[in-house]
Design an enzyme around this catalytic site. Structure first.
Site, short mmCIF file in Angstrom:
data_model
loop_
_atom_site.label_atom_id
_atom_site.label_comp_id
_atom_site.label_asym_id
_atom_site.label_seq_id
_atom_site.Cartn_x
_atom_site.Cartn_y
_atom_site.Cartn_z
N TYR B 123 0.82 -1.21 0.00
CA TYR B 123 0.00 0.00 0.00
C TYR B 123 0.85 1.26 0.00
CZ TYR B 123 -4.38 -2.42 0.22
OH TYR B 123 -5.46 -3.19 -0.11
N GLU B 207 -5.23 -28.19 5.02
CA GLU B 207 -5.14 -27.22 3.92
C GLU B 207 -6.09 -26.04 4.13
OE1 GLU B 207 -5.95 -28.93 0.05
OE2 GLU B 207 -6.15 -26.98 -0.90
N ASP B 260 -6.96 -31.52 0.01
CA ASP B 260 -7.91 -31.97 -1.01
C ASP B 260 -7.22 -32.96 -1.94
OD1 ASP B 260 -9.52 -28.74 -1.50
OD2 ASP B 260 -9.97 -30.40 -0.12
#
Lengths: 443, 373
Positions: B123, B207, B260
Site C-alpha cells: 500500500y 489445507e 484436497d
C-alpha cells in the site's frame, strides 16, 4: 549525358559545365550569367567565344544552317594584347520570358551554391526592358559566395554550403543577419563520407537537425514532419535514382528515434515524411555522389554507399551533440532516470550515518551544505542521464556491458539472461524441474 | 534453531549453496549503504556506467536438492547461478528501479526500527510509486529480488509475514484451553521465542480453514491427541516456520497432512515437505517430514461419485510440474497419475456426505491404521 529538352535545362547544363570548368581549373574564377530581355533576336544563332594563349576565338553555331558540316562557323579572332585571362563565353538567344528564365536559373544556382565550390564567384545580371526603360537587376553578387580561405575537403564545403541553404530557406536567416548566431546554436549538423573501392564512387552526406522547442524562432518559415532530400551527382544537382531511394528506405531510422512514414516524389523534389516528429523540429538531408577515380565496373549499387554515408552522418551528429537523435529505447530508459535518482537520494538522506552521507556527497562532488533543495537528486539524475545517452552511441554489443554492483568469488556462474517480469502463480513457484541431486561432499 | 540449521549445513558443507543471512538491522543497513556507495562509485568512475544488480537465480534451473544424512528429509536450496537486473534493457528497466524503491523503503523502516507486513509495504508503494507497483505479487517478487541481492532474509529487512494477530508479548500458548484456535503471528522472532509444551501425539496440517474450524469445533484433538495447524491455503512462511519449530521441538510427533485430492493439495503438502523456490534464499529452511494422510485415491470409495469434479487446466499444469520433479516419491507419483488419468478431483468436504462428524472418525481411523504415506 542525357539530351536536354527545354531552354531552362539547357541553361542549367551550360552553367553546370561552367562550374565544372572552374572547379577543375582550381583557379579563381568568375562565372557571370547575363539575361538580356530583347524583342529583337535571332534565336537560331549561338555565339561561342573562348580564350586561347594569344587570342580570343569566336564561333557561331547555327543548327538550322543546312547539314551538320555547316553548323559551326569560325569568326575572326580578337587579340588579347598581352592580357592574361582565360574563360569561355556562350551567348544564346532564346524565346523565353526573362522572368521565367531568371527564376529557373535562380533556383538552380541556389542549389549549386550548396556545393560551395571554392574559388568561384557567381553573378546573375538581368536586363529588363519595360515601359520605364532598361533596368539592371543584380540577382547574385560574387561576394555572397565568398571563397573559403582555408583548404578544406569537398565534404566540408558541402556542409558549409548546405547550412547556409538551410538557414536561408528554412529559417530565413543569412550570414549577416542579426539572428544568425542564435539560429546556428539550434542547428546541429552531422557529416559522413563513404568510398566505394570497387566502383570508384564517393558518397558524401550532410544532415542538419534543428529543434526550436525551447526557443522562439520568429523567422522560421516552415518546419514539421517533412524533409526535402537534395541530391547531387558529379557536382551538379540531379534527380535521385531508384537505387538511392532504396538506400534511403533501408536506413535504420528507428535507432535514431525517427520513424519514416512515406517518401513523396514531386517533379525534381523528394520528400521524406516522418511520423511523430515534433512540429518544432526540422531535419534536412543532402547527398553528393561523384567519381573519384574512373569507374572500374559498369554496374554498381549506389544504395549501399548512400546508406553507409547517411549512417555515418547520423552517427556523427549524435556523437557531436549528446541527447539528440536518441533511439526510442534510450528515450524510454531515460524516462526512468528521475525516479531512480529520487530513490537513491531518498536512501542517502534518510540515513543517520553521517560518514555514509558525506562519502556519497563527496562522490557526487557536493558539499554537505548543498544537501537541500533537491541538489543530490538533481546531481544523480544528471549523471544517470549522461550514462544513458552515452550508451546510446555505443555499438550494439557493447551496450549492455557494465560492472556488477557487488563482486563475488570465482565460483559463481553469471547467467546474464534477464529475469523477465513473469506473473508467477503461487503454485508455479514450486516448480522443481530437473534439479540435480547433490551428494553430501565438500568442494 | 538457526544454529542448528547452520551446523547441519556445515556438515553438508556445500559451497554451492547460497542462503540468506539473518542479520540485525544495522548490518542490513550497512549492506544497503555499500550498495549505494558502489552504485555511485561506478557512476562516477572514468568509464561511468549504471551497475547491474546480480540476483541469485530463483528459477528452477538453479535449484538443487539435498538429502540430509541424519534427517532423511530432502530439501531444496538455491545454487550459485546469478541473473541480473539492468536499467539498460528497456522492457526490464522498471524492474530495476523497483528493486531500489523497495530497498529505500526497507532502509527507512530499519532506521525507524519498525516492522511492516508485505501488504503494508504494497500500500505504501502503491501510494508513493503507482507507476511502478500495481499488484501485491509484484511487490513480493521485488522483495525477493532484494533478498537475492543483499543475501539477507526477508525478516532481516524488517518485513514480517502477514500477521494474523497473535497477542503481542505472549510467549506461551496453551492450545488446550482455546475453543477456536490461535492465530499465528507473522513476527518470526515472536514465534521463535515461543515456549512449547505438548501432550499431543500427532501434528495435523490442514489445507483449508473451514476444515480446521470443523475439526476444532468437533474437538477432534480430544479424541486424537494432536496439534492442528492450518495456513489457510498456500503455506506462508510463518506457518512453515512454526511447523518447523514444532517438528524440532517434538521430533517424535508424526506430521500428517489433510489436503484436497487434487494436484494443488499435493503441491501444498510438498511445499511443507520440501520447501519452495518462491521462498528464494530461504527455501531450504523450513522443510519438514510431512506425511500424506488424506484425501487419497483409496478414500474415493468413501465419497459419492457426484462429488468428484473435473480437473481444471491449472490443475493439470501443477500436476505436470510436480511429475517432472525428481524429488517426488513414487507413491505420490502414482496418486497424481490416478488424478490425471481420471481427470477428476475431490475436496475433503465430500466426506461430509457420511455425516458432519465423519471427518473426525475418518482421521482417527486412518491414524490408528497408520494409513499415511
Amino acid at each position: 549525358m542525357n539530351a536536354v529538352d527545354s531552354v531552362p535545362e539547357l541553361c542549367q547544363r551550360l552553367i553546370s559545365s561552367a562550374f565544372q570548368r572552374c572547379r577543375v581549373s582550381e583557379e579563381l574564377c568568375r562565372l557571370s550569367v547575363v539575361l538580356n530581355g530583347s524583342r529583337f533576336c535571332s534565336p537560331a544563332v549561338t555565339r561561342i567565344s573562348s580564350s586561347c594563349d594569344e587570342d580570343i576565338s569566336n564561333h557561331n553555331l547555327n543548327l538550322k544552317q543546312g547539314n551538320s558540316v555547316n553548323w559551326m562557323k569560325k569568326l575572326p579572332s580578337i587579340p588579347k594584347n598581352g592580357l592574361r585571362f582565360s574563360g569561355t563565353e556562350v551567348c544564346l538567344n532564346v524565346l523565353e520570358k526573362t522572368e521565367f528564365l531568371r527564376d529557373k536559373i535562380c533556383s538552380f544556382i541556389q542549389k549549386m551554391l550548396i556545393l560551395n565550390i571554392p574559388n568561384v564567384g557567381f553573378e546573375l545580371l538581368v536586363h529588363h526592358e519595360d515601359t520605364t526603360g532598361l533596368r539592371l537587376e543584380n540577382v547574385f553578387r560574387p561576394n555572397e559566395c565568398s571563397p573559403s580561405s582555408f583548404p578544406t575537403s569537398s565534404l566540408e564545403h558541402l556542409e558549409s554550403g548546405f547550412v547556409d541553404y538551410v538557414l536561408r530557406h528554412r529559417h530565413n536567416v543569412t550570414r549577416d543577419s542579426g539572428s544568425h548566431t542564435s539560429t546556428m546554436e539550434h542547428l546541429k549538423t552531422g557529416i559522413g563520407i563513404e568510398n566505394s573501392r570497387s566502383s570508384g564512387l564517393v558518397m558524401e552526406a550532410v544532415i542538419t537537425f534543428s529543434d526550436f522547442l525551447d526557443h522562439v524562432n520568429p523567422c522560421m518559415m516552415e518546419c514539421g514532419p517533412r524533409t526535402e532530400v537534395l541530391y547531387f551527382r558529379d557536382f551538379s544537382p540531379s534527380k535521385i535514382s531508384k537505387s538511392s531511394l532504396h538506400g534511403l528506405m533501408s536506413i535504420d531510422w528507428k535507432s535514431y528515434g525517427l520513424k519514416l512514414g512515406k517518401i513523396v516524389g514531386q517533379e525534381d523534389c523528394l520528400w521524406l515524411e516522418w511520423e511523430k516528429l515534433p512540429s518544432s523540429a526540422c531535419i534536412d538531408l543532402v547527398f553528393h555522389c561523384y567519381e573519384k577515380r574512373p569507374m572500374r565496373q559498369k554496374s554498381y549499387s549506389i544504395r549501399t554507399i548512400l546508406k553507409k554515408a547517411a549512417k555515418l552522418a547520423l552517427d556523427d551528429l549524435k556523437e557531436k551533440h549528446t541527447g539528440f537523435l536518441l533511439s526510442d529505447r534510450t528515450v524510454k530508459i531515460r524516462s526512468y532516470a528521475p525516479d531512480l535518482a529520487k530513490t537513491l537520494a531518498g536512501l542517502i538522506l534518510s540515513s543517520n550515518d553521517m560518514e555514509f552521507q558525506e562519502e556519497c556527497l563527496s562522490l557526487l562532488g557536493l558539499r554537505s551544505q548543498e544537501v537541500g533543495d533537491g541538489k543530490v537528486e538533481e546531481c544523480i539524475k544528471d549523471k544517470i542521464i549522461s550514462v544513458i545517452e552515452l550508451n546510446d552511441r555505443k555499438p550494439q554489443g557493447c551496450k549492455d556491458a557494465a560492472p556488477f554492483l557487488f563482486k563475488y568469488g570465482d565460483s559463481l556462474e553469471l547467467d546474464l539472461e534477464e529475469d523477465h517480469d513473469e506473473v508467477e502463480g503461487t503454485f508455479d513457484s514450486f516448480r522443481l524441474q530437473a534439479p540435480s541431486r547433490v551428494r553430501a561432499q565438500c568442494e | 534453531m538457526e544454529d542448528l540449521c547452520r551446523s547441519s549445513l556445515a556438515f553438508f558443507s556445500d559451497q554451492q549453496l547460497y542462503y540468506a543471512d539473518v542479520l540485525c538491522p544495522s548490518e542490513v543497513r550497512a549492506r544497503m549503504e555499500v550498495a549505494v556507495l558502489n552504485f555511485l562509485r561506478i557512476l562516477n568512475s572514468p568509464e561511468p556506467a549504471i551497475s547491474l544488480l546480480p540476483l541469485i537465480d530463483r528459477r528452477s534451473s538453479n535449484t538443487r536438492v539435498s538429502s540430509g544424512l541424519l534427517t532423511g528429509v530432502p530439501w531444496i536450496f538455491l545454487s550459485h547461478s546469478f541473473c541480473t537486473r539492468s536499467l539498460m534493457k528497456a522492457n526490464a528497466a522498471k524492474a530495476f528501479v523497483r528493486v531500489w524503491k523497495v530497498m529505500e523503503l526497507c532502509f527507512q523502516i530499519l532506521v525507524e526500527g519498525k516492522q511492516v507486513t508485505q501488504r503494508e509495504l504494497f500500500y505504501k508503494l502503491l501510494c508513493t510509486s503507482p507507476d511502478y507497483f500495481s499488484s501485491q505479487l509484484q511487490v513480493n517478487k521485488t522483495i525477493q529480488d532484494v533478498v537475492a541481492l543483499l543475501q539477507c532474509s526477508r525478516y532481516s529487512l524488517g518485513i514480517i509475514a502477514s500477521s494474523r494477530g497473535l497477542e503481542p508479548g505472549k510467549e506461551e500458548i496453551d492450545c488446550s484451553t482455546s475453543s477456536s484456535g490461535y492465530a499465528i503471528s507473522g513476527d518470526l522472532s515472536l514465534l521463535d521465542n515461543l515456549v512449547m509444551r505438548t501432550n499431543a501425539r500427532y501434528i495435523i496440517v490442514v489445507e483449508k480453514h473451514a476444515i480446521f474450524q470443523r475439526l476444532v469445533e468437533d474437538r477432534v484433538f480430544n479424541q486424537i491427541p494432536s496439534i492442528i495447524i492450518t495456513a489457510r491455503g498456500y503455506p506462508d512462511i510463518a506457518t512453515r516456520f512454526l511447523l518447523h519449530r514444532m517438528s524440532r521441538n517434538f521430533p517424535e510427533l508424526p506430521i500428517l497432512a489433510l489436503v484436497d485430492w487434487n494436484p494443488a493439495g499435493l503441491a501444498i503438502l510438498c511445499t511443507f515437505k520440501f520447501g519452495s523456490i518462491g521462498m528464494g534464499l530461504e527455501a531450504y529452511r523450513y522443510a519438514c517430514n510431512v506425511k500424506w494422510l488424506g484425501l487419497r485415491g483409496d478414500d474415493l470409495a468413501l465419497i459419492p461419485q457426484e462429488s468428484l469434479t473435473q480437473l481444471k487446466p491449472k490443475d493439470l499444469q501443477i500436476a505436470k510440474s510436480l511429475m517432472s520433479s525428481e524429488i517426488l516419491q513414487e507413491n505420490y507419483r502414482e496418486e497424481l497419475q490416478v488424478m490425471t488419468q481420471s481427470g477428476r478431483r475431490a475436496e475433503i468436504e465430500a466426506l461430509y456426505f457420511n455425516g458432519y462428524d465423519y471427518l473426525g472418525k475418518y482421521i482417527a481411523k486412518k491414524i490408528v491404521q497408520a494409513d499415511y504415506i
